[in-house]
Motif scaffolding. Structure first.
Motif, PDB file in Angstrom:
ATOM      1  N   ALA A  92       4.108 -10.463  -8.814  1.00  0.00           N
ATOM      2  CA  ALA A  92       4.002  -9.424  -9.845  1.00  0.00           C
ATOM      3  C   ALA A  92       2.554  -9.034 -10.144  1.00  0.00           C
ATOM      4  O   ALA A  92       2.310  -7.937 -10.672  1.00  0.00           O
ATOM      5  CB  ALA A  92       4.677  -9.897 -11.129  1.00  0.00           C
ATOM      6  N   TYR A  93       1.621  -9.914  -9.819  1.00  0.00           N
ATOM      7  CA  TYR A  93       0.225  -9.661 -10.176  1.00  0.00           C
ATOM      8  C   TYR A  93      -0.303  -8.366  -9.555  1.00  0.00           C
ATOM      9  O   TYR A  93      -0.955  -7.553 -10.216  1.00  0.00           O
ATOM     10  CB  TYR A  93      -0.660 -10.823  -9.732  1.00  0.00           C
ATOM     11  N   ASN A  94      -0.040  -8.167  -8.261  1.00  0.00           N
ATOM     12  CA  ASN A  94      -0.616  -7.028  -7.557  1.00  0.00           C
ATOM     13  C   ASN A  94       0.033  -5.703  -7.928  1.00  0.00           C
ATOM     14  O   ASN A  94      -0.565  -4.642  -7.742  1.00  0.00           O
ATOM     15  CB  ASN A  94      -0.523  -7.242  -6.043  1.00  0.00           C
ATOM     16  N   LYS A  95       1.262  -5.756  -8.441  1.00  0.00           N
ATOM     17  CA  LYS A  95       1.975  -4.522  -8.773  1.00  0.00           C
ATOM     18  C   LYS A  95       1.221  -3.688  -9.807  1.00  0.00           C
ATOM     19  O   LYS A  95       1.333  -2.460  -9.835  1.00  0.00           O
ATOM     20  CB  LYS A  95       3.370  -4.846  -9.297  1.00  0.00           C
ATOM     21  N   LEU A  96       0.440  -4.366 -10.637  1.00  0.00           N
ATOM     22  CA  LEU A  96      -0.331  -3.650 -11.655  1.00  0.00           C
ATOM     23  C   LEU A  96      -1.392  -2.746 -11.060  1.00  0.00           C
ATOM     24  O   LEU A  96      -1.876  -1.820 -11.735  1.00  0.00           O
ATOM     25  CB  LEU A  96      -1.002  -4.660 -12.598  1.00  0.00           C
ATOM     26  N   PHE A  97      -1.765  -3.015  -9.803  1.00  0.00           N
ATOM     27  CA  PHE A  97      -2.895  -2.307  -9.193  1.00  0.00           C
ATOM     28  C   PHE A  97      -2.476  -1.513  -7.960  1.00  0.00           C
ATOM     29  O   PHE A  97      -3.289  -1.232  -7.089  1.00  0.00           O
ATOM     30  CB  PHE A  97      -4.005  -3.312  -8.861  1.00  0.00           C
ATOM     31  N   ALA A  98      -1.185  -1.157  -7.896  1.00  0.00           N
ATOM     32  CA  ALA A  98      -0.684  -0.349  -6.790  1.00  0.00           C
ATOM     33  C   ALA A  98      -1.254   1.081  -6.866  1.00  0.00           C
ATOM     34  O   ALA A  98      -1.518   1.583  -7.969  1.00  0.00           O
ATOM     35  CB  ALA A  98       0.836  -0.319  -6.836  1.00  0.00           C
ATOM     36  N   PRO A  99      -1.438   1.743  -5.710  1.00  0.00           N
ATOM     37  CA  PRO A  99      -1.207   1.234  -4.350  1.00  0.00           C
ATOM     38  C   PRO A  99      -2.248   0.181  -3.978  1.00  0.00           C
ATOM     39  O   PRO A  99      -3.438   0.326  -4.300  1.00  0.00           O
ATOM     40  CB  PRO A  99      -1.336   2.481  -3.483  1.00  0.00           C
ATOM     41  N   ASN A 100      -1.801  -0.867  -3.294  1.00  0.00           N
ATOM     42  CA  ASN A 100      -2.659  -2.006  -3.021  1.00  0.00           C
ATOM     43  C   ASN A 100      -3.387  -1.891  -1.694  1.00  0.00           C
ATOM     44  O   ASN A 100      -2.816  -1.482  -0.678  1.00  0.00           O
ATOM     45  CB  ASN A 100      -1.842  -3.306  -3.022  1.00  0.00           C
ATOM     46  N   ARG A 101      -4.661  -2.280  -1.729  1.00  0.00           N
ATOM     47  CA  ARG A 101      -5.462  -2.360  -0.510  1.00  0.00           C
ATOM     48  C   ARG A 101      -5.222  -3.683   0.204  1.00  0.00           C
ATOM     49  O   ARG A 101      -5.199  -3.755   1.422  1.00  0.00           O
ATOM     50  CB  ARG A 101      -6.947  -2.194  -0.872  1.00  0.00           C
ATOM     51  N   THR A 102      -5.069  -4.783  -0.607  1.00  0.00           N
ATOM     52  CA  THR A 102      -4.839  -6.119  -0.074  1.00  0.00           C
ATOM     53  C   THR A 102      -3.809  -6.823  -0.962  1.00  0.00           C
ATOM     54  O   THR A 102      -3.412  -6.306  -1.999  1.00  0.00           O
ATOM     55  CB  THR A 102      -6.132  -6.967  -0.060  1.00  0.00           C
ATOM     56  N   ALA A 103      -3.438  -8.032  -0.556  1.00  0.00           N
ATOM     57  CA  ALA A 103      -2.521  -8.839  -1.372  1.00  0.00           C
ATOM     58  C   ALA A 103      -3.233  -9.507  -2.539  1.00  0.00           C
ATOM     59  O   ALA A 103      -2.579 -10.134  -3.388  1.00  0.00           O
ATOM     60  CB  ALA A 103      -1.856  -9.897  -0.494  1.00  0.00           C
ATOM     61  N   PHE A 104      -4.568  -9.366  -2.606  1.00  0.00           N
ATOM     62  CA  PHE A 104      -5.341 -10.034  -3.645  1.00  0.00           C
ATOM     63  C   PHE A 104      -6.154  -9.056  -4.498  1.00  0.00           C
ATOM     64  O   PHE A 104      -7.173  -9.430  -5.077  1.00  0.00           O
ATOM     65  CB  PHE A 104      -6.284 -11.076  -3.013  1.00  0.00           C
ATOM     66  N   ASP A 105      -5.684  -7.815  -4.595  1.00  0.00           N
ATOM     67  CA  ASP A 105      -6.392  -6.834  -5.429  1.00  0.00           C
ATOM     68  C   ASP A 105      -6.506  -7.292  -6.874  1.00  0.00           C
ATOM     69  O   ASP A 105      -7.435  -6.918  -7.589  1.00  0.00           O
ATOM     70  CB  ASP A 105      -5.676  -5.480  -5.391  1.00  0.00           C
ATOM     71  N   TRP A 106      -5.545  -8.099  -7.326  1.00  0.00           N
ATOM     72  CA  TRP A 106      -5.515  -8.567  -8.715  1.00  0.00           C
ATOM     73  C   TRP A 106      -6.679  -9.495  -9.053  1.00  0.00           C
ATOM     74  O   TRP A 106      -6.993  -9.693 -10.230  1.00  0.00           O
ATOM     75  CB  TRP A 106      -4.194  -9.268  -9.014  1.00  0.00           C
ATOM     76  N   LEU A 107      -7.324 -10.051  -8.015  1.00  0.00           N
ATOM     77  CA  LEU A 107      -8.430 -10.974  -8.269  1.00  0.00           C
ATOM     78  C   LEU A 107      -9.628 -10.283  -8.895  1.00  0.00           C
ATOM     79  O   LEU A 107     -10.279 -10.847  -9.780  1.00  0.00           O
ATOM     80  CB  LEU A 107      -8.892 -11.645  -6.971  1.00  0.00           C
ATOM     81  N   SER A 108      -9.939  -9.082  -8.414  1.00  0.00           N
ATOM     82  CA  SER A 108     -11.239  -8.526  -8.756  1.00  0.00           C
ATOM     83  C   SER A 108     -11.273  -7.022  -8.532  1.00  0.00           C
ATOM     84  O   SER A 108     -10.642  -6.506  -7.599  1.00  0.00           O
ATOM     85  CB  SER A 108     -12.307  -9.212  -7.891  1.00  0.00           C
ATOM     86  N   VAL A 109     -12.022  -6.326  -9.368  1.00  0.00           N
ATOM     87  CA  VAL A 109     -12.315  -4.917  -9.131  1.00  0.00           C
ATOM     88  C   VAL A 109     -13.263  -4.791  -7.942  1.00  0.00           C
ATOM     89  O   VAL A 109     -13.199  -3.824  -7.179  1.00  0.00           O
ATOM     90  CB  VAL A 109     -12.951  -4.278 -10.390  1.00  0.00           C
ATOM     91  N   ASN A 110     -14.099  -5.794  -7.751  1.00  0.00           N
ATOM     92  CA  ASN A 110     -15.106  -5.808  -6.693  1.00  0.00           C
ATOM     93  C   ASN A 110     -14.437  -6.066  -5.346  1.00  0.00           C
ATOM     94  O   ASN A 110     -13.995  -7.181  -5.067  1.00  0.00           O
ATOM     95  CB  ASN A 110     -16.145  -6.899  -7.014  1.00  0.00           C
ATOM     96  N   GLU A 111     -14.354  -5.045  -4.500  1.00  0.00           N
ATOM     97  CA  GLU A 111     -13.662  -5.177  -3.218  1.00  0.00           C
ATOM     98  C   GLU A 111     -14.374  -6.162  -2.287  1.00  0.00           C
ATOM     99  O   GLU A 111     -13.724  -6.860  -1.498  1.00  0.00           O
ATOM    100  CB  GLU A 111     -13.528  -3.808  -2.547  1.00  0.00           C
ATOM    101  N   GLU A 112     -15.688  -6.229  -2.367  1.00  0.00           N
ATOM    102  CA  GLU A 112     -16.442  -7.176  -1.538  1.00  0.00           C
ATOM    103  C   GLU A 112     -16.049  -8.612  -1.882  1.00  0.00           C
ATOM    104  O   GLU A 112     -15.917  -9.461  -0.996  1.00  0.00           O
ATOM    105  CB  GLU A 112     -17.941  -6.979  -1.755  1.00  0.00           C
ATOM    106  N   ASN A 113     -15.846  -8.893  -3.171  1.00  0.00           N
ATOM    107  CA  ASN A 113     -15.415 -10.232  -3.581  1.00  0.00           C
ATOM    108  C   ASN A 113     -14.020 -10.542  -3.051  1.00  0.00           C
ATOM    109  O   ASN A 113     -13.750 -11.650  -2.568  1.00  0.00           O
ATOM    110  CB  ASN A 113     -15.428 -10.349  -5.107  1.00  0.00           C
TER     111      ASN A 113
END
Length: 312
Positions: free
Chosen positions: A178-199
């Motif tokens: 459910a974590y990643n659904k908040l940030f759809a459409p998703n670039r990765t399975a871990f978008d929920w970790l950080s706004v910083n894509e490099e991280n």
């Protein structure tokens, strides 16, 4: 900054725990112990440690059981052990505290827990009250008891089916899906970790980060969460220990701030006398790794400094 690495025996009786400490060049004014999150490792905190050592703090920590370099030969990664092993991980935090206390006697001692490490830190505060001078609970949350109970039931069934040392796609989906659904459409399975894509990309690429935690680890973490949310347990804490709750306002682990507020309120209801909360608008789970990390470093550093008595 000076980095020292060593090992100490885990409470599980079979694993060597990989420990680190970052030391300032001059006198140590205080110590911060870090309890890291699930599927990561302690050396990820080196940039934050550098910031604090430049201000006179020693920063210490270790890889939890089944994480980083704390995996026994032949052992499974992201697995604590059999039922009850949450107590081993908590006891290892206490052992690390004792070791650091011998190295740095007579100075203020603080504990910071991130994510799963915050649930462990909250367990520690109940099990070992009065052994730290203040605590920072970062990326934490407060799951409803019914949800925890349901998760434990699913973990029990999946452990019987697949073995508790192994991961379960169903358990992982229930825990993180459910974590990643908040940030759809998703670039990765871990978008929920950080706004910083490099991280996010760095996390995914590193061999000691990510991966699928075992069913047994989820069971132990859910049991720990159930333990730390009981009012009678919270009252066993040292109610004079200052607590700072700090999270991203868009962190799904903390239910986008609502779970963090519930946890904070539970501490206040238990009678903790000094409880603060700070939520960062727009930030997600790993607030120490965002573009504005220096601001977060500064806020934590200022709070710890305010809790550090001035030497006579």
């Amino acid at each position: 900054m000076v980095l020292r690495e060593f090992t100490f025996p885990s409470a599980d009786g079979s694993t060597d725990i990989h420990a680190v400490e970052w030391l300032p060049e001059g006198e140590v004014r205080a110590v911060l112990q870090i309890s890291h999150g699930v599927a990561e490792y302690i050396l990820r905190y080196a940039p934050f440690a550098r910031y604090l050592t430049e201000r006179g703090f020693a920063v210490v920590g270790h890889d939890h059981l089944g994480h980083g370099a704390s995996v026994r030969p032949g052992g499974k990664r992201l697995y604590f052990g059999q039922k009850g092993s949450w107590a081993y991980v908590t006891q290892d935090i206490y052992t690390r505290r004792q070791l650091a206390g011998k190295d740095f006697p007579g100075v203020p001692y603080f504990l910071l827990g991130h994510s799963m490490g915050s649930f462990l830190a909250r367990t520690y505060l109940i099990r070992y009250p009065g052994t730290v001078d203040a605590a920072v609970l970062m990326g934490t949350g407060q799951m409803p008891p019914a949800l925890v109970k349901g998760g434990l039931a699913v973990a029990k069934v999946e452990a019987a089916r697949l073995g508790e040392e192994n991961p379960s796609p169903l358990v992982e989906k229930l825990a993180f899906g459910a974590y990643n659904k908040l940030f759809a459409p998703n670039r990765t399975a871990f978008d929920w970790l950080s706004v910083n894509e490099e991280n996010v990309d760095s996390y995914i690429a590193h061999p000691l980060c990510g991966g699928s935690p075992s069913i047994g680890l989820f069971r132990e973490m859910l049991g720990g969460i159930a333990f730390i949310t009981k009012a009678e347990n919270l009252k066993r804490m040292n109610l004079n220990t200052p607590i700072l709750f700090i999270s991203g306002e868009m962190d799904p682990v903390g239910d986008c701030g609502k779970g963090v507020k519930r946890a904070c309120e539970s501490f206040r209801k238990a009678g903790v006398r000094d409880v603060s909360i700070r939520l960062y608008p727009g930030l997600r789970h790993e607030i120490l790794n965002e573009d504005c990390r220096e601001d977060v470093y500064g806020d934590i550093g200022s709070w710890l400094t305010a809790k550090t008595p001035v030497a006579p």
